[in-house]
Design an enzyme around this catalytic site. Structure first.
Site, PDB file in Angstrom:
ATOM      1  N   GLU A 167       0.798  -1.225   0.000  1.00  0.00           N
ATOM      2  CA  GLU A 167       0.000   0.000   0.000  1.00  0.00           C
ATOM      3  C   GLU A 167       0.835   1.283   0.000  1.00  0.00           C
ATOM      4  O   GLU A 167       0.903   2.003   1.021  1.00  0.00           O
ATOM      5  CB  GLU A 167      -0.984  -0.008   1.174  1.00  0.00           C
ATOM      6  CG  GLU A 167      -1.942  -1.185   1.118  1.00  0.00           C
ATOM      7  CD  GLU A 167      -3.040  -1.129   2.175  1.00  0.00           C
ATOM      8  OE1 GLU A 167      -2.926  -0.332   3.117  1.00  0.00           O
ATOM      9  OE2 GLU A 167      -4.028  -1.872   2.041  1.00  0.00           O
ATOM     10  N   GLU A 351      -6.151  -8.009  -0.373  1.00  0.00           N
ATOM     11  CA  GLU A 351      -6.784  -7.805   0.937  1.00  0.00           C
ATOM     12  C   GLU A 351      -8.238  -7.413   0.720  1.00  0.00           C
ATOM     13  O   GLU A 351      -8.534  -6.570  -0.145  1.00  0.00           O
ATOM     14  CB  GLU A 351      -6.117  -6.650   1.729  1.00  0.00           C
ATOM     15  CG  GLU A 351      -4.816  -6.999   2.384  1.00  0.00           C
ATOM     16  CD  GLU A 351      -4.240  -5.838   3.194  1.00  0.00           C
ATOM     17  OE1 GLU A 351      -5.009  -4.996   3.705  1.00  0.00           O
ATOM     18  OE2 GLU A 351      -2.999  -5.784   3.301  1.00  0.00           O
TER      19      GLU A 351
HETATM   20  C1  FCB Z   1      -4.935  -2.234   5.176  1.00  0.00           C
HETATM   21  C2  FCB Z   1      -3.602  -2.688   5.739  1.00  0.00           C
HETATM   22  C3  FCB Z   1      -3.705  -3.771   6.777  1.00  0.00           C
HETATM   23  C4  FCB Z   1      -4.898  -3.576   7.669  1.00  0.00           C
HETATM   24  C5  FCB Z   1      -6.142  -3.347   6.852  1.00  0.00           C
HETATM   25  C6  FCB Z   1      -7.400  -3.205   7.663  1.00  0.00           C
HETATM   26  O1  FCB Z   1      -4.815  -0.939   4.701  1.00  0.00           O
HETATM   27  O2  FCB Z   1      -2.776  -3.164   4.715  1.00  0.00           O
HETATM   28  O3  FCB Z   1      -2.500  -3.800   7.485  1.00  0.00           O
HETATM   29  O4  FCB Z   1      -4.659  -2.562   8.560  1.00  0.00           O
HETATM   30  O5  FCB Z   1      -5.982  -2.205   6.058  1.00  0.00           O
END
Ligand code: FCB
Length: 436
Positions: A167, A351
Site C-alpha cells: 500500500e 486484501e
Molecule cells: C490495510 C492494511 C492492513 C490492515 C487493513 C485493515 O490498509 O494493509 O495492514 O490494517 O488495512
C-alpha cells in the site's frame, strides 16, 4: 456462504493475509526498534498507546497459526517480513534469528502445501532509517534494495510470490500528509518525496529479485472508490483529485510512467529534482498486481489550499471501522484497472475484509455477508473478462490495527489478547466448508 470452488476459474487461489508488526510480537527475537514503536509511544497517536510488542505472539505460536491456515484450506498465505527483525539497524548487522524465523515460516507453509506469498515491507521502518529521514530520503531505495537482497537471499528460492511494498498510498500520503500513521508527519514536501521514493524503492527491489532469479513478482496497492457527494463542478473536481491521489498516482507510475495532472498540481513543486528520470526503474515490468479493497468514500469540495477535498459521511451500512460496505467498488476497480492500466496482467485481490466487534462465541454473520458480497463482486468482474487469479481475506486473525490498536477485529480467527487463545469464528468455518 453458497460458493464452491467451481464458481471460480480453475486454479483460482484463495488465501488470507497478515503482516509482521500486526501479529508477530516485535518485542521478541532480536528485532530492532521501528517507527511504529515510537509513533505509538507518543500520546495521541494510537488508541491507548498500544503497540506491537506482543501482538498475537505469532513469533512463538507460528505452528498453531499455520495449522489454522491448513485447516481452513487456504491455498496461499500472504505474510510480510519485518525489515527491523532481519536488520535491526536497517542496514549492516543481520539478526540471524530473524532470518531463521522467516525460513521456518516458509518451510512450515510448504510442508502444509500452502503457497508463501511474501510482502517485503508492511510499514515498520527501522528507527535508525527513520532517523535519516525515512521515506523522505532518496537513499531509502538502496537501503531497501539491501534489505531485499538479504531476506530474499534466504527465502527467495522458496516463496511463491513476492511484492516489495504494501500500500504505497499509506506509506506516502496517510503517513506524511494526513499524519495518521508513522512517522505521523503533516508536510506536503515530505509527502511528495515519500510518494515518489516508495515507487523508486519498489522498482529497485523488483530488479534485485529478478537478479536473484525470482519470478511471480508484483505490487500491492490499496484503493477506495470515490464518488461525488453532489453535482457541483467543484465537487466533481474534488472527487477526481481524491481518486488521482489515492488510486491513480501509483498505478500511473507503475504502468504509465507518469503521474496524474491532478496530483502534480499540488505535489509537482515538491517532488525531488529529476523525478521524471526514475520511471525506467519504477516501471520495471511486473508479473501481477494486487488490489486491497475495503470501502468507498463520498467526497465534497473543501476551501483552502490544494487538495481541496473533504470526506462526507455516507448512508450505507458501516463496519466497526465506520467504513461503508460497497462491494460494487471492488468490481469496478478490477474492471477499470484491467482496462486502463494492466490489460492481461494477472490481478489478485490481496486484501478484503471487515472489522466487527466479535467475541469468541458470537457468530460473525456480518463478516460472512461482507465476504459473500465481495466474492460476488469479484465473480462479476471475472465474468466481464478481468483476469482475476486469486482472493485473499484480511485477516487470518484479529491483530494490531495500527492507530486503532487492538479494538478493531478483522480476523477469521478470534484472538483473546490476554490469554492469546485463538478461536475460529463462524466466517472461518464458512470459508473452510468450500476451501478445504
Ligand atoms: C490495510 C492494511 C492492513 C490492515 C487493513 C485493515 O490498509 O494493509 O495492514 O490494517 O488495512
Amino acid at each position: 456462504m453458497n460458493f464452491s470452488r467451481a464458481d471460480f476459474p480453475e486454479g483460482f487461489i484463495f488465501g488470507t493475509a497478515t503482516s509482521a508488526y500486526q501479529i508477530e510480537g516485535h518485542g521478541f527475537g532480536g528485532a530492532g526498534p521501528t517507527q511504529w514503536d515510537s509513533f505509538a509511544a507518543t500520546p495521541g497517536n494510537v488508541v491507548r498507546a498500544e503497540n506491537g510488542a506482543v501482538a498475537c505472539d505469532h513469533y512463538h505460536r507460528m505452528n498453531t497459526d499455520l495449522d489454522l491456515l491448513a485447516d481452513l484450506g487456504a491455498d496461499a498465505y500472504r505474510f510480510s517480513t519485518s525489515w527491523a527483525r532481519v536488520l535491526p539497524d536497517g542496514r549492516g548487522q543481520v539478526n540471524e534469528a530473524g532470518l531463521d524465523f522467516y525460513d521456518r515460516l516458509v518451510d512450515g507453509l510448504l510442508e502444509r502445501g500452502i503457497k508463501p506469498a511474501a510482502t517485503l515491507y508492511h510499514w515498520e521502518l527501522p528507527s535508525a532509517l527513520a532517523d535519516l529521514g525515512g521515506w523522505r530520503n532518496r537513499d531509502i531505495a538502496s537501503w531497501f534494495a539491501y534489505f531485499t537482497a538479504t531476506i530474499m537471499g534466504r527465502i527467495g528460492d522458496r516463496v511463491w510470490s513476492a511484492a516489495p511494498i504494501n500500500e504505497p498510498w499509506c506509506v506516502g500520503w496517510l503517513s506524511h500528509f494526513d499524519g495518521h500513521h508513522a512517522p505521523g508527519l503533516r508536510d506536503i514536501r515530505a509527502t511528495a518525496r515519500a510518494m515518489h521514493h516508495v515507487l523508486l524503492a519498489h522498482g529497485q527491489a523488483i530488479q534485485v529479485m529478478r537478479d536473484l532469479g525470482m519470478s511471480n513478482l508484483g505490487a500491492v496497492c490499496n484503493f477506495e472508490w470515490s464518488q461525488p457527494a453532489g453535482n457541483a463542478p467543484e465537487t466533481l473536481r474534488a472527487t477526481a483529485t481524491y481518486d488521482a491521489i489515492y488510486n491513480r498516482f501509483f498505478l500511473g507510475g507503475l504502468f504509465k510512467r507518469s503521474y496524474p495532472t491532478e496530483v502534480l498540481v499540488g505535489l509537482g513543486a515538491h517532488l525531488p529534482r529529476g523525478w521524471q528520470d526514475d520511471f525506467d526503474t519504477i516501471a520495471t515490468p511486473l508479473d501481477w498486481l494486487g488490489l486491497n479493497y475495503y470501502t468507498r468514500k463520498l467526497i465534497d469540495h473543501a476551501p483552502g489550499p490544494w487538495p481541496n477535498y473533504r470526506e462526507v459521511g455516507g448512508p450505507l451500512e458501516k463496519t466497526q471501522m465506520g467504513w461503508e460496505v460497497y462491494p460494487e467498488g471492488l468490481r469496478d476497480f478490477l474492471i477499470r484497472t484491467a482496462a486502463d492500466y494492466t490489460g492481461d496482467l494477472p490481478l489478485y485481490v490481496t486484501e478484503n475484509g471487515m472489522a466487527n466487534p466479535d467475541t469468541h462465541n458470537t457468530p460473525d454473520t456480518a463478516r460472512i455477508a461482507y465476504l459473500t458480497r465481495h466474492l460476488d463482486a469479484a465473480r462479476e468482474a471475472i465474468a466481464q473478462g478481468v483476469p482475476l487469479k486469486g482472493y485473499f481475506t484480511w485477516s487470518l486473525m484479529d491483530n494490531y490495527e495500527w492507530a486503532l490498536g487492538y479494538d478493531k477485529r478483522f480476523g477469521l480467527v478470534h484472538v483473546d489478547f490476554d490469554s492469546l487463545q485463538r478461536t475460529p469464528k463462524a466466517s472461518y468455518q464458512a470459508l473452510a466448508k468450500w476451501w478445504r
